[in-house]
Write an enzyme that holds these catalytic residues in place. Structure first.
Site, mmCIF file in Angstrom:
data_model
loop_
_atom_site.group_PDB
_atom_site.id
_atom_site.type_symbol
_atom_site.label_atom_id
_atom_site.label_comp_id
_atom_site.label_asym_id
_atom_site.label_seq_id
_atom_site.Cartn_x
_atom_site.Cartn_y
_atom_site.Cartn_z
ATOM 1 N N SER A 45 0.968 -1.108 -0.321
ATOM 2 C CA SER A 45 0.265 0.728 -0.321
ATOM 3 C C SER A 45 1.092 1.809 -0.261
ATOM 4 O O SER A 45 1.955 1.333 0.143
ATOM 5 C CB SER A 45 -0.721 0.120 1.223
ATOM 6 O OG SER A 45 0.353 0.450 2.275
ATOM 7 N N LYS A 46 0.281 2.214 -0.046
ATOM 8 C CA LYS A 46 1.098 3.710 -0.437
ATOM 9 C C LYS A 46 1.761 3.523 1.186
ATOM 10 O O LYS A 46 2.838 4.538 1.016
ATOM 11 C CB LYS A 46 0.120 5.100 -0.352
ATOM 12 C CG LYS A 46 -1.176 5.122 -0.817
ATOM 13 C CD LYS A 46 -1.267 5.976 -1.400
ATOM 14 C CE LYS A 46 -2.438 6.717 -3.023
ATOM 15 N NZ LYS A 46 -2.334 5.212 -3.947
ATOM 16 N N ARG A 47 1.153 3.263 2.321
ATOM 17 C CA ARG A 47 2.819 3.523 3.048
ATOM 18 C C ARG A 47 4.125 2.672 2.472
ATOM 19 O O ARG A 47 4.839 3.009 3.539
ATOM 20 C CB ARG A 47 2.205 3.201 4.571
ATOM 21 C CG ARG A 47 2.242 1.875 4.816
ATOM 22 C CD ARG A 47 1.417 1.406 6.313
ATOM 23 N NE ARG A 47 0.903 0.157 6.119
ATOM 24 C CZ ARG A 47 1.282 -0.941 6.389
ATOM 25 N NH1 ARG A 47 3.090 -0.639 6.830
ATOM 26 N NH2 ARG A 47 1.043 -2.249 6.294
ATOM 27 N N HIS A 48 3.903 1.890 2.131
ATOM 28 C CA HIS A 48 5.454 1.327 1.557
ATOM 29 C C HIS A 48 6.221 2.074 0.530
ATOM 30 O O HIS A 48 6.973 1.860 0.488
ATOM 31 C CB HIS A 48 5.201 -0.137 1.276
ATOM 32 C CG HIS A 48 4.651 -0.865 2.086
ATOM 33 N ND1 HIS A 48 3.378 -1.268 1.907
ATOM 34 C CD2 HIS A 48 5.090 -1.376 3.016
ATOM 35 C CE1 HIS A 48 3.016 -2.342 2.889
ATOM 36 N NE2 HIS A 48 3.851 -2.489 3.534
ATOM 37 N N GLY A 49 5.354 3.055 0.190
ATOM 38 C CA GLY A 49 5.700 3.682 -1.465
ATOM 39 C C GLY A 49 4.790 4.720 -2.160
ATOM 40 O O GLY A 49 4.295 3.827 -2.217
#
Ligand code: GLU
Length: 483
Positions: free
Chosen positions: A254-258
């Site tokens: 997800s976005k929190r991984h980049g």
């Protein structure tokens, strides 16, 4: 020769930029089609009117094209089964929904949200999963009339038979479901748009899709879809569900991984060829274990049976490694051309095309992402160079460096600036002349004075490209700054 039997598709919803997961699914479909001389179709699933946007449709086109996945039929290219956007297919869904109602496989449901909520609440109290009661299935005509008079808009529900359903997945093997756990689900919403499970069947059937290759998050939808095929008297396609893509911490990517969109990766300086090569390795591996492979080679080696049924882990290190390798190995003209977009802030006209290629070639070995070229070549531009405080303190502000640089000033006036080979020799002599100082220290002092850095392009090339005036100026500045 094209194989009329093999028709696969990717059916993204334009509710965001093309996600890496969808891109990987697109790639597997595309490889399957190309390997088997079949057709690869792009269908835009834009029935979610509120969340679908044209800019995302464009992003889907651009991202697929960027990574080399061309489609044979689609909204922009047309084809025998147009339209390829669901929003243009309402009449087709209507026709099929009516067919199901007429054959007794579907019915109008007039239940209001409040009525459904109260059913849900009751199920909760009884600690059961909510399954719609089916109370509209056998509604007397006068009831229906009453609802129409009240101005209610019905949904259409599919009659879910209660049975065990088995299907054989090309990747996951035999899968069995108990359909009694599903209940009669909505196929047409009250606003006249179809739900995903219904539209996907109608479209896949109409478009003669032979194989549905998609993410395993759709396995639970498959029994509903198979039952709709059956009710319509149509043959279902073969299904192949690909394992998900997980982040390195094994959670959903997800976005929190980049970055999660293909276009973000490309903007960040990942080369489309490297990125698509990386995507292919998420769940598939080449038989010869040589992971760096251009797409055209992957086509021949690709085999759907070899796709892993377990989740694939998105390893940034691997992507970086692959990208670095592509950056190092592309023809220098090509990589220079692509680097230009990151070099807009520099006055490139101060160099010839050949010189610019030499600059890019000299720094590309250390690049992970092509965007880093902007920083790597900065000292080739402008009169002066920024020297970090730390480098100034530790390297330039020493008696040894001052000595080296004042000696170097003399040499700077005498370099053969047009001949890099000659400069190499001259630097070699300079190192000898500076003995007993260590050659490495000598070069470090010169390099930091000229480039502001401890590492970088070949020094002879730097000297040759900076030219006499800038070399003298930078060395003098460094001497002044080191006192
Ligand atoms: N629009 C769906 C998705 O993007 C398509 C799923 C399917 O391939 O059936 O997940």
């Amino acid at each position: 020769m094209s194989n009329p039997q093999i028709r696969v598709r990717i059916a993204p919803s334009p509710t965001g930029n093309l996600h890496v997961g969808t891109a990987r699914t697109a790639l597997f479909n595309w490889l399957f089609a190309r390997k088997n001389n079949g057709k690869f179709i792009l269908r835009i699933e834009d029935t979610d009117i509120e969340r679908s946007e044209e800019k995302y449709v464009q992003n889907i086109y651009d991202s697929l094209k960027a990574i080399g996945l061309n489609w044979d039929e689609g909204p922009d290219t047309g084809g025998d089964y147009a339209p390829y956007k669901q929003s243009g297919r309402t009449e087709i869904y209507d026709k099929y929904a009516k067919k199901l109602v007429e054959s007794g496989n579907a019915y109008y449901c007039w239940c209001s949200q409040e009525e459904l909520d109260s059913e849900k609440e009751q199920a909760q109290q009884e600690k059961k999963d909510f399954i719609y009661s089916g109370k509209c299935k056998k509604l007397p005509p006068e009831e229906t009339k009453k609802y129409i008079q009240q101005g209610r808009n019905p949904v259409i529900r599919f009659c879910m038979p209660s049975r065990k359903l088995k299907f054989s997945d090309m990747i996951k093997g035999e899968i069995e479901f108990d359909t009694a756990l599903t209940g009669d689900f909505v196929i047409m919403k009250s606003n006249g748009t179809p739900t995903y499970n219904f539209a996907v069947v109608v479209d896949d059937a109409e478009m003669k899709i032979s194989h549905v290759i998609r993410g395993e998050d759709h396995i639970s939808n498959t029994p509903r879809q198979i039952l709709i095929y059956e009710a319509l008297g149509l043959e279902a396609p073969r299904f192949a569900h690909v394992g998900m893509i997980l982040a390195q911490d094994r959670s959903k990517l997800s976005k929190r991984h980049g970055a999660t969109a293909v276009s973000e990766f490309i903007d960040q300086g990942y080369l489309p060829e490297a990125f698509v090569n990386f995507l292919a390795l998420l769940g598939w591996s080449p038989p010869d274990e040589q992971e760096i492979k251009p797409l055209n080679e992957i086509i021949n080696l690709f085999n759907i049976d070899k796709i892993s049924s377990t989740p694939a882990v998105f390893e940034f290190d691997k992507l970086n490694w692959l990208n670095g390798s592509y950056i190092r190995n592309l023809p220098v003209e090509d990589i220079t051309e692509r680097a230009r977009k990151y070099l807009k802030e520099y006055d490139l006209s101060s160099y010839s095309e050949e010189q610019l290629q030499a600059i890019v070639d000299a720094v590309r070995n250390n690049l992970v992402r092509l965007s880093e070229v902007r920083d790597s070549v900065s000292y080739f531009f402008g009169e002066d160079v920024d020297i970090e405080d730390e480098i100034r303190e530790n390297i330039l502000k020493t008696d040894q460096s001052r000595k080296i640089l004042s000696e170097f000033t003399g040499l700077a006036g005498n370099f053969d600036y047009l001949d890099t080979e000659k400069i190499h020799e001259q630097l070699g002599e300079f190192r000898k002349q500076m003995k007993p100082l260590k050659p490495k220290d000598v070069m470090w002092a010169v390099r930091t004075a000229l480039t502001g850095r401890t590492h970088g392009a070949d020094l002879a090339l730097v000297i040759s490209l900076l030219g006499r005036d800038r070399v003298i100026k930078r060395v003098q500045n460094a001497i002044t700054a080191s006192v």
